[in-house]
Design a protein around this motif. Structure first.
Motif, PDB file in Angstrom:
ATOM      1  N   PRO A 287       0.794  -1.239   0.000  1.00 36.39           N
ATOM      2  CA  PRO A 287       0.000   0.000   0.000  1.00 36.39           C
ATOM      3  C   PRO A 287       0.823   1.284   0.000  1.00 36.39           C
ATOM      4  O   PRO A 287       0.262   2.363  -0.239  1.00 36.39           O
ATOM      5  N   GLU A 288       2.126   1.196   0.239  1.00 41.02           N
ATOM      6  CA  GLU A 288       2.955   2.401   0.248  1.00 41.02           C
ATOM      7  C   GLU A 288       3.813   2.532  -1.008  1.00 41.02           C
ATOM      8  O   GLU A 288       4.702   3.385  -1.053  1.00 41.02           O
ATOM      9  N   ASP A 289       3.552   1.703  -2.013  1.00 47.29           N
ATOM     10  CA  ASP A 289       4.321   1.775  -3.258  1.00 47.29           C
ATOM     11  C   ASP A 289       3.730   2.888  -4.122  1.00 47.29           C
ATOM     12  O   ASP A 289       2.626   2.767  -4.665  1.00 47.29           O
ATOM     13  N   SER A 290       4.489   3.954  -4.266  1.00 47.77           N
ATOM     14  CA  SER A 290       3.961   5.139  -4.949  1.00 47.77           C
ATOM     15  C   SER A 290       3.656   4.880  -6.418  1.00 47.77           C
ATOM     16  O   SER A 290       2.692   5.431  -6.963  1.00 47.77           O
ATOM     17  N   LYS A 291       4.450   4.040  -7.072  1.00 44.70           N
ATOM     18  CA  LYS A 291       4.203   3.779  -8.498  1.00 44.70           C
ATOM     19  C   LYS A 291       2.902   3.001  -8.697  1.00 44.70           C
ATOM     20  O   LYS A 291       2.155   3.241  -9.652  1.00 44.70           O
ATOM     21  N   ILE A 292       2.633   2.057  -7.802  1.00 45.93           N
ATOM     22  CA  ILE A 292       1.377   1.316  -7.902  1.00 45.93           C
ATOM     23  C   ILE A 292       0.201   2.262  -7.659  1.00 45.93           C
ATOM     24  O   ILE A 292      -0.809   2.228  -8.387  1.00 45.93           O
ATOM     25  N   ILE A 293       0.312   3.130  -6.646  1.00 44.67           N
ATOM     26  CA  ILE A 293      -0.767   4.072  -6.340  1.00 44.67           C
ATOM     27  C   ILE A 293      -0.988   5.014  -7.519  1.00 44.67           C
ATOM     28  O   ILE A 293      -2.137   5.322  -7.885  1.00 44.67           O
ATOM     29  N   ALA A 294       0.093   5.465  -8.155  1.00 51.96           N
ATOM     30  CA  ALA A 294      -0.038   6.365  -9.308  1.00 51.96           C
ATOM     31  C   ALA A 294      -0.769   5.676 -10.451  1.00 51.96           C
ATOM     32  O   ALA A 294      -1.665   6.274 -11.083  1.00 51.96           O
ATOM     33  N   ASP A 295      -0.406   4.423 -10.730  1.00 51.14           N
ATOM     34  CA  ASP A 295      -1.061   3.716 -11.831  1.00 51.14           C
ATOM     35  C   ASP A 295      -2.517   3.400 -11.499  1.00 51.14           C
ATOM     36  O   ASP A 295      -3.389   3.461 -12.371  1.00 51.14           O
ATOM     37  N   ARG A 296      -2.787   3.046 -10.250  1.00 45.31           N
ATOM     38  CA  ARG A 296      -4.177   2.790  -9.893  1.00 45.31           C
ATOM     39  C   ARG A 296      -5.002   4.069 -10.012  1.00 45.31           C
ATOM     40  O   ARG A 296      -6.130   4.053 -10.513  1.00 45.31           O
ATOM     41  N   GLY A 297      -4.430   5.190  -9.586  1.00 47.29           N
ATOM     42  CA  GLY A 297      -5.132   6.459  -9.719  1.00 47.29           C
ATOM     43  C   GLY A 297      -5.438   6.785 -11.170  1.00 47.29           C
ATOM     44  O   GLY A 297      -6.544   7.251 -11.502  1.00 47.29           O
ATOM     45  N   ALA A 298      -4.456   6.521 -12.063  1.00 48.29           N
ATOM     46  CA  ALA A 298      -4.684   6.780 -13.486  1.00 48.29           C
ATOM     47  C   ALA A 298      -5.793   5.892 -14.034  1.00 48.29           C
ATOM     48  O   ALA A 298      -6.621   6.329 -14.848  1.00 48.29           O
ATOM     49  N   ALA A 299      -5.833   4.634 -13.600  1.00 45.15           N
ATOM     50  CA  ALA A 299      -6.896   3.730 -14.058  1.00 45.15           C
ATOM     51  C   ALA A 299      -8.249   4.182 -13.543  1.00 45.15           C
ATOM     52  O   ALA A 299      -9.246   4.183 -14.286  1.00 45.15           O
ATOM     53  N   TYR A 300      -8.317   4.582 -12.283  1.00 43.51           N
ATOM     54  CA  TYR A 300      -9.572   5.102 -11.741  1.00 43.51           C
ATOM     55  C   TYR A 300     -10.045   6.299 -12.554  1.00 43.51           C
ATOM     56  O   TYR A 300     -11.240   6.420 -12.893  1.00 43.51           O
ATOM     57  N   LEU A 301      -9.105   7.193 -12.877  1.00 43.37           N
ATOM     58  CA  LEU A 301      -9.455   8.408 -13.605  1.00 43.37           C
ATOM     59  C   LEU A 301     -10.044   8.075 -14.965  1.00 43.37           C
ATOM     60  O   LEU A 301     -11.096   8.607 -15.349  1.00 43.37           O
ATOM     61  N   LEU A 302      -9.399   7.178 -15.722  1.00 43.74           N
ATOM     62  CA  LEU A 302      -9.892   6.834 -17.060  1.00 43.74           C
ATOM     63  C   LEU A 302     -11.206   6.059 -17.006  1.00 43.74           C
ATOM     64  O   LEU A 302     -11.981   6.091 -17.974  1.00 43.74           O
ATOM     65  N   LEU A 303     -11.467   5.383 -15.913  1.00 43.48           N
ATOM     66  CA  LEU A 303     -12.733   4.654 -15.775  1.00 43.48           C
ATOM     67  C   LEU A 303     -13.831   5.519 -15.164  1.00 43.48           C
ATOM     68  O   LEU A 303     -14.948   5.037 -14.937  1.00 43.48           O
ATOM     69  N   GLY A 304     -13.512   6.791 -14.919  1.00 37.14           N
ATOM     70  CA  GLY A 304     -14.520   7.711 -14.397  1.00 37.14           C
ATOM     71  C   GLY A 304     -14.786   7.572 -12.919  1.00 37.14           C
ATOM     72  O   GLY A 304     -15.790   8.101 -12.417  1.00 37.14           O
TER      73      GLY A 304
END
Length: 339
Positions: A302-319
């Protein structure tokens, strides 16, 4: 007698015939300790460790002060992971015969398995003092020193082990690992190549050589070795994961996904491989599947910044904007430069 004929068969390498005769000899004389001892050696060499253990036990019941039987039973207990029993056997052997280098070697191996490294080195030292040409002990002592960060001393031991036993593939493999850790890539490649030459059915050297090639950017050479490593060890997580990385770097993403799938099946708790599979899926616009991987990876790390960044990008594109904002807020705390 059956025992004498069995010993002749054993010396000729006709082990099954020897076993039959030792069985007959023991049936005729259940107190014939020598027959138990030699039958145990055959069992031991055939990986019938429990049978060997039982026979060495019979020898010691009949001859409680037999140091060779103590040492050999200790080795059987060690192979079976019964470390306290192994220590007891090896310690008794050294008390009965203080000149038994094999018993000190066994003590060293057992203490090493128990991660009691001062005692490990002390007993390896004693074994070498008793037998200065004991290649296997130099190798094991070198491996222990390397694990403890005593790199130059480990190298001396590896060199001596290879000098004494130049056909030992594991010695070259171990020295190759040391050279790799020192950044001496060409020396590492040479040793891995020799290990492969001596033991072409051992996948470890292929894998380690592939890792060096990969670090050098020689991905096609690396892939050849990864393929051999997978052929020999098809259920090895690290090999599948690394081959997946090489395949992805070469643009062969279908094959990379297949390797990541297999690796995740073996170890579904590895966040890094889940993340890498997710990134390929993300690049292919397979957003729901990518998000599944990112979420699993984030749960594990849960503290891996790259994973959090990619998950955030996926959330954003999925609305999924609230979740995206939450990830970007967390990212600002973890590593603001990634925003």
């Amino acid at each position: 007698s059956y025992a004498d004929r069995a010993s002749a068969y054993k010396a000729l390498g006709q082990q099954q015939e020897a076993l039959k005769d030792y069985d007959e000899a023991i049936m005729l004389d259940p107190a014939l300790s020598q027959a138990y001892f030699y039958r145990a050696e055959i069992y031991d060499a055939s990986d019938r460790i429990e049978d060997a253990l039982a026979d060495y036990g019979e020898v010691l019941r009949l001859e409680p002060e037999n140091p060779s039987a103590c040492t050999k039973r200790g080795r059987c207990n060690f192979v079976l992971g019964r470390y306290q029993e192994a220590l007891s056997d090896f310690q008794k052997a050294t008390s009965l015969d203080p000149g038994d280098a094999d018993a000190y070697y066994g003590l060293g191996d057992t203490f090493r398995a128990l991660r009691q490294f001062p005692q490990t080195l002390e007993n390896y030292d004693q074994a070498i003092e008793l037998n200065p040409d004991y290649a296997a002990v130099f190798l094991s002592r070198g491996q222990t020193k390397f694990a403890l960060g005593k790199v130059e001393k480990a190298l001396d031991d590896y060199d001596r082990a290879i000098e004494l036993d130049p056909e030992n593939a594991v010695a070259y493999l171990s020295r190759g690992d040391l050279y790799d850790a020192l950044g001496r890539s060409e020396a590492a490649l040479t040793d891995y190549g020799q290990a492969i030459h001596l033991a072409p059915e051992d996948g470890r050297a292929y894998f380690q050589r592939a890792e060096v090639y990969s670090a050098q950017g020689q991905l096609k050479d690396a892939l050849v070795d990864y393929n051999d490593a997978v052929r020999l060890n098809p259920q090895e997580f690290a090999i599948l994961s690394s081959r997946g990385d090489a395949l992805h770097a070469l643009g062969q993403d279908d094959e990379a996904l297949a390797d990541y799938d297999a690796a995740i099946e073996l170890n579904p708790e590895d966040a890094a491989v889940l993340h890498k599979r997710g990134r390929i899926r993300f690049a292919r616009e397979q957003l729901p599947q990518a998000l599944d991987d990112f979420e699993e990876a984030a749960d594990l790390s849960p503290e891996d910044s790259k994973i959090i960044a990619d998950r955030g990008a996926a959330y954003l594109l999925l609305g999924l904007l609230p979740k995206a904002l939450a990830d970007f807020d967390k990212l600002a705390q973890l590593e603001p430069c990634l925003l």
